[in-house]
Design an enzyme around this catalytic site. Structure first.
Site, PDB file in Angstrom:
ATOM      1  N   GLU A 268      36.457  58.557  50.688  1.00  0.00           N
ATOM      2  CA  GLU A 268      36.269  57.594  49.599  1.00  0.00           C
ATOM      3  C   GLU A 268      36.476  58.259  48.246  1.00  0.00           C
ATOM      4  O   GLU A 268      37.031  57.658  47.311  1.00  0.00           O
ATOM      5  CB  GLU A 268      34.876  56.981  49.678  1.00  0.00           C
ATOM      6  CG  GLU A 268      34.626  56.157  50.939  1.00  0.00           C
ATOM      7  CD  GLU A 268      35.651  55.050  51.108  1.00  0.00           C
ATOM      8  OE1 GLU A 268      35.859  54.274  50.163  1.00  0.00           O
ATOM      9  OE2 GLU A 268      36.252  54.969  52.192  1.00  0.00           O
ATOM     10  N   TRP A 271      40.196  58.697  47.833  1.00  0.00           N
ATOM     11  CA  TRP A 271      40.793  57.415  47.420  1.00  0.00           C
ATOM     12  C   TRP A 271      40.643  57.217  45.916  1.00  0.00           C
ATOM     13  O   TRP A 271      41.559  56.715  45.238  1.00  0.00           O
ATOM     14  CB  TRP A 271      40.113  56.251  48.152  1.00  0.00           C
ATOM     15  CG  TRP A 271      40.738  55.840  49.441  1.00  0.00           C
ATOM     16  CD1 TRP A 271      40.255  56.042  50.698  1.00  0.00           C
ATOM     17  CD2 TRP A 271      41.974  55.125  49.613  1.00  0.00           C
ATOM     18  NE1 TRP A 271      41.105  55.505  51.637  1.00  0.00           N
ATOM     19  CE2 TRP A 271      42.164  54.929  51.011  1.00  0.00           C
ATOM     20  CE3 TRP A 271      42.928  54.618  48.732  1.00  0.00           C
ATOM     21  CZ2 TRP A 271      43.272  54.260  51.529  1.00  0.00           C
ATOM     22  CZ3 TRP A 271      44.031  53.940  49.254  1.00  0.00           C
ATOM     23  CH2 TRP A 271      44.191  53.771  50.626  1.00  0.00           C
ATOM     24  N   TRP A 299      52.569  31.938  43.717  1.00  0.00           N
ATOM     25  CA  TRP A 299      51.164  31.650  43.994  1.00  0.00           C
ATOM     26  C   TRP A 299      50.826  30.214  43.625  1.00  0.00           C
ATOM     27  O   TRP A 299      51.497  29.604  42.786  1.00  0.00           O
ATOM     28  CB  TRP A 299      50.274  32.608  43.204  1.00  0.00           C
ATOM     29  CG  TRP A 299      50.518  34.053  43.509  1.00  0.00           C
ATOM     30  CD1 TRP A 299      51.220  34.951  42.746  1.00  0.00           C
ATOM     31  CD2 TRP A 299      50.081  34.780  44.667  1.00  0.00           C
ATOM     32  NE1 TRP A 299      51.249  36.179  43.359  1.00  0.00           N
ATOM     33  CE2 TRP A 299      50.549  36.110  44.534  1.00  0.00           C
ATOM     34  CE3 TRP A 299      49.339  34.435  45.793  1.00  0.00           C
ATOM     35  CZ2 TRP A 299      50.299  37.088  45.490  1.00  0.00           C
ATOM     36  CZ3 TRP A 299      49.079  35.406  46.753  1.00  0.00           C
ATOM     37  CH2 TRP A 299      49.560  36.711  46.599  1.00  0.00           C
ATOM     38  N   ASN A 334      31.687  47.116  49.814  1.00  0.00           N
ATOM     39  CA  ASN A 334      33.126  47.352  49.854  1.00  0.00           C
ATOM     40  C   ASN A 334      33.827  46.548  50.946  1.00  0.00           C
ATOM     41  O   ASN A 334      34.935  46.033  50.743  1.00  0.00           O
ATOM     42  CB  ASN A 334      33.427  48.845  50.042  1.00  0.00           C
ATOM     43  CG  ASN A 334      34.902  49.151  49.865  1.00  0.00           C
ATOM     44  OD1 ASN A 334      35.474  48.871  48.821  1.00  0.00           O
ATOM     45  ND2 ASN A 334      35.538  49.699  50.895  1.00  0.00           N
ATOM     46  N   TRP A 352      46.492  37.402  43.082  1.00  0.00           N
ATOM     47  CA  TRP A 352      45.490  38.471  43.115  1.00  0.00           C
ATOM     48  C   TRP A 352      44.965  38.828  41.732  1.00  0.00           C
ATOM     49  O   TRP A 352      43.823  39.277  41.576  1.00  0.00           O
ATOM     50  CB  TRP A 352      46.066  39.714  43.801  1.00  0.00           C
ATOM     51  CG  TRP A 352      47.292  40.297  43.145  1.00  0.00           C
ATOM     52  CD1 TRP A 352      48.590  40.004  43.452  1.00  0.00           C
ATOM     53  CD2 TRP A 352      47.349  41.272  42.096  1.00  0.00           C
ATOM     54  NE1 TRP A 352      49.453  40.725  42.648  1.00  0.00           N
ATOM     55  CE2 TRP A 352      48.712  41.520  41.806  1.00  0.00           C
ATOM     56  CE3 TRP A 352      46.384  41.958  41.370  1.00  0.00           C
ATOM     57  CZ2 TRP A 352      49.132  42.426  40.838  1.00  0.00           C
ATOM     58  CZ3 TRP A 352      46.793  42.872  40.387  1.00  0.00           C
ATOM     59  CH2 TRP A 352      48.152  43.092  40.132  1.00  0.00           C
ATOM     60  N   TRP A 375      42.657  45.285  44.952  1.00  0.00           N
ATOM     61  CA  TRP A 375      43.230  43.938  44.962  1.00  0.00           C
ATOM     62  C   TRP A 375      44.684  43.951  45.429  1.00  0.00           C
ATOM     63  O   TRP A 375      45.112  43.090  46.199  1.00  0.00           O
ATOM     64  CB  TRP A 375      43.105  43.285  43.590  1.00  0.00           C
ATOM     65  CG  TRP A 375      41.781  42.606  43.454  1.00  0.00           C
ATOM     66  CD1 TRP A 375      40.648  43.078  42.876  1.00  0.00           C
ATOM     67  CD2 TRP A 375      41.444  41.316  43.986  1.00  0.00           C
ATOM     68  NE1 TRP A 375      39.619  42.180  43.003  1.00  0.00           N
ATOM     69  CE2 TRP A 375      40.080  41.084  43.678  1.00  0.00           C
ATOM     70  CE3 TRP A 375      42.147  40.344  44.681  1.00  0.00           C
ATOM     71  CZ2 TRP A 375      39.426  39.906  44.047  1.00  0.00           C
ATOM     72  CZ3 TRP A 375      41.495  39.165  45.047  1.00  0.00           C
ATOM     73  CH2 TRP A 375      40.146  38.972  44.729  1.00  0.00           C
TER      74      TRP A 375
END
Length: 470
Positions: A268, A271, A299, A334, A352, A375
């Site tokens: 994590e 990341w 969209w 998360n 998004w 996202w």
């Protein structure tokens, strides 16, 4: 005797220990001052005057000021536009250098460049020091000398590059130049109001970070991999807001994770570095799809659907519970961030960026790099994202990660009496039982806003422009 003076500009590093810019300033100058700016360019754009992040920062500044005063210094706090405040204060104090932690967001980099130019015009040098990441810049590159765009090879290179020196604590002890008393304005003086941080059990500052970190290390760090996906279980660290504002050091977290062989937790943190790097090297991702071909997706413009998602009334209990948790506390687990992001983009067909913006407004731990990365991962438009045809089923996610419905019942109390068998898809509860329980779907709790199977087919068609190459 060293006659040089320096100013340390605190930003998202609200601690005085293991602090790279502070250590660099102390090694360079005989007199070191400390400042924080409540930047009106940021504050004036916030959607509420009762913002938990501002409240958290304010509480952390009070704690930081106390720690600095114990060392003979103190924190100078200004409220204005950073590009004006930092050069003016640096000139007033007669400093030779300004030190700050490096930032990776496009707007922050633009701001820092302007501040640097204004300081240079006054004969003052701005030093930007790596502090919030373990690695940044060109530290981790492909064999071709380019930035990585896929996480796993980045992680492998990150681990191969890592040495003990990279995560060793930085000695930032030393005497500081005094600051005037009463330098920290009240929340009211900067136009904000107190929030429910205390009621939520959120303690700002270094002490709050240390308490959570010790609690996590006492047992959950080693079990993180097995506990992390279940929102009803106390399985994660709850440190994200402290990491966001730097009330503890990333080096300490990485050092402990490595020593404890807590690989899942260390992942994590890697990341986090990865998303910093992506935002730094690919700034277009802040406003557009990381993969340009995904900008061709059309969209749906569906304000009612967006509002239902925001308010936690989509008719899908896990999605609604997660959104209500966010609205109540400013935090979301998360696993649930992935579920609700997939639902917005691939069940409701909404851009998004609409979800990213809502998270930006309400997350206590909002960080552009991680929020954008998450996202775009969910929307399949980001680097190393899930394939566009992988679409989370909100019912099976609910059954898998909240099997007893403990999390759902906490945030969707109108479903508290619904049996486990029907809780994850309450519209399947027979009408007679709905009436007996006093929970009529469509009256007491919304009917599903979309049919997932039909929405999935629509999404596959929507993403066909990517498959066809535009």
């Amino acid at each position: 005797m060293n006659t040089e003076k320096a100013l340390v500009w605190f930003r998202r590093d609200l601690r005085d220990t293991d602090h790279a810019p502070l250590a660099a300033a102390l090694s360079q100058a005989g007199q070191v001052y400390c400042v924080f700016v409540f930047d009106r360019s940021i504050l004036d754009a916030l959607p509420s005057r009762a913002d938990r992040r501002v409240d958290f920062i304010h509480g952390s500044l009070v704690a930081l000021d106390a720690a600095l005063r114990a060392r003979g210094g103190g924190l100078i706090v200004r409220h204005g536009h950073t590009q004006d405040e930092i050069p003016a204060l640096a000139q007033h104090l007669g400093v030779d250098h300004v030190f700050a932690g490096r930032d990776y967001e496009p707007a922050a980099k633009t701001r820092d460049a302007e501040v640097g130019e204004r300081l240079a015009a006054r004969g003052i040098r701005l030093h930007l020091v790596k502090d919030q990441a373990v690695f940044d810049g060109d530290s981790v590159l492909t064999q071709a000398g380019k930035p990585f765009t896929v996480f796993t090879p980045y992680k492998n290179a990150w681990l191969k590059r890592l040495t003990a020196a990279d995560i060793a604590p930085i000695d930032s002890r030393g005497a500081l130049a005094p600051a005037p008393e009463g330098s920290i304005p009240s929340l009211a003086e900067i136009g904000f109001a107190p929030t429910n941080l205390a009621a939520l059990g959120i303690e700002p500052g270094m002490a709050g970070a240390a308490r959570l970190w010790a609690d996590f290390c006492a047992g959950r760090l080693q079990r993180y991999a097995s506990l992390r996906d279940f929102p009803a279980i106390k399985g994660v660290s709850y440190l994200s807001v402290h990491l966001r504002f730097g009330t503890l050091s990333i080096r300490e977290l990485a050092r402990t994770a490595l020593a404890e062989q807590a690989d899942s937790w260390l992942n994590e943190l890697i990341w986090r570095d990865f998303y910093f790097m992506i935002m730094d090297r690919f700034p277009h991702a802040a406003v557009r799809a990381f993969k340009p071909e995904y900008d061709a997706i059309q969209w749906d413009d569906w304000p009612e659907g967006l509002a239902a998602w925001q308010q936690g009334r989509t008719g899908y209990p896990l999605v609604d519970a997660a959104m209500r948790q966010l609205n109540h506390s400013g935090w979301m687990h998360n696993r649930l961030r992935m579920v609700v992001a997939s639902f917005l983009t691939k069940d409701l067909g909404i851009d998004w960026r609409q979800g990213e913006r809502y998270f930006a407004d309400w997350l206590n731990d909002f960080d552009l790099s991680a929020n954008n990365g998450g996202w775009q991962w969910a929307a399949s438009s980001g680097c190393d994202a899930q394939p566009y045809f992988r679409i989370f089923n909100p019912v099976t996610q609910s059954e898998k990660f909240d099997p007893e419905g403990r999390f759902i019942r906490r945030y969707v109390p109108e479903l508290a009496r619904v049996p486990d068998k029907y809780l994850h898809a309450p519209w399947t509860l027979p009408r007679r039982e709905q009436e007996a329980l006093g929970v009529i779907i469509g009256r007491d709790y919304p009917a599903p806003i979309v049919n997932h199977a039909a929405a999935r087919e629509k999404t596959l068609a929507r993403y066909s422009v990517v498959k066809k190459g535009g």
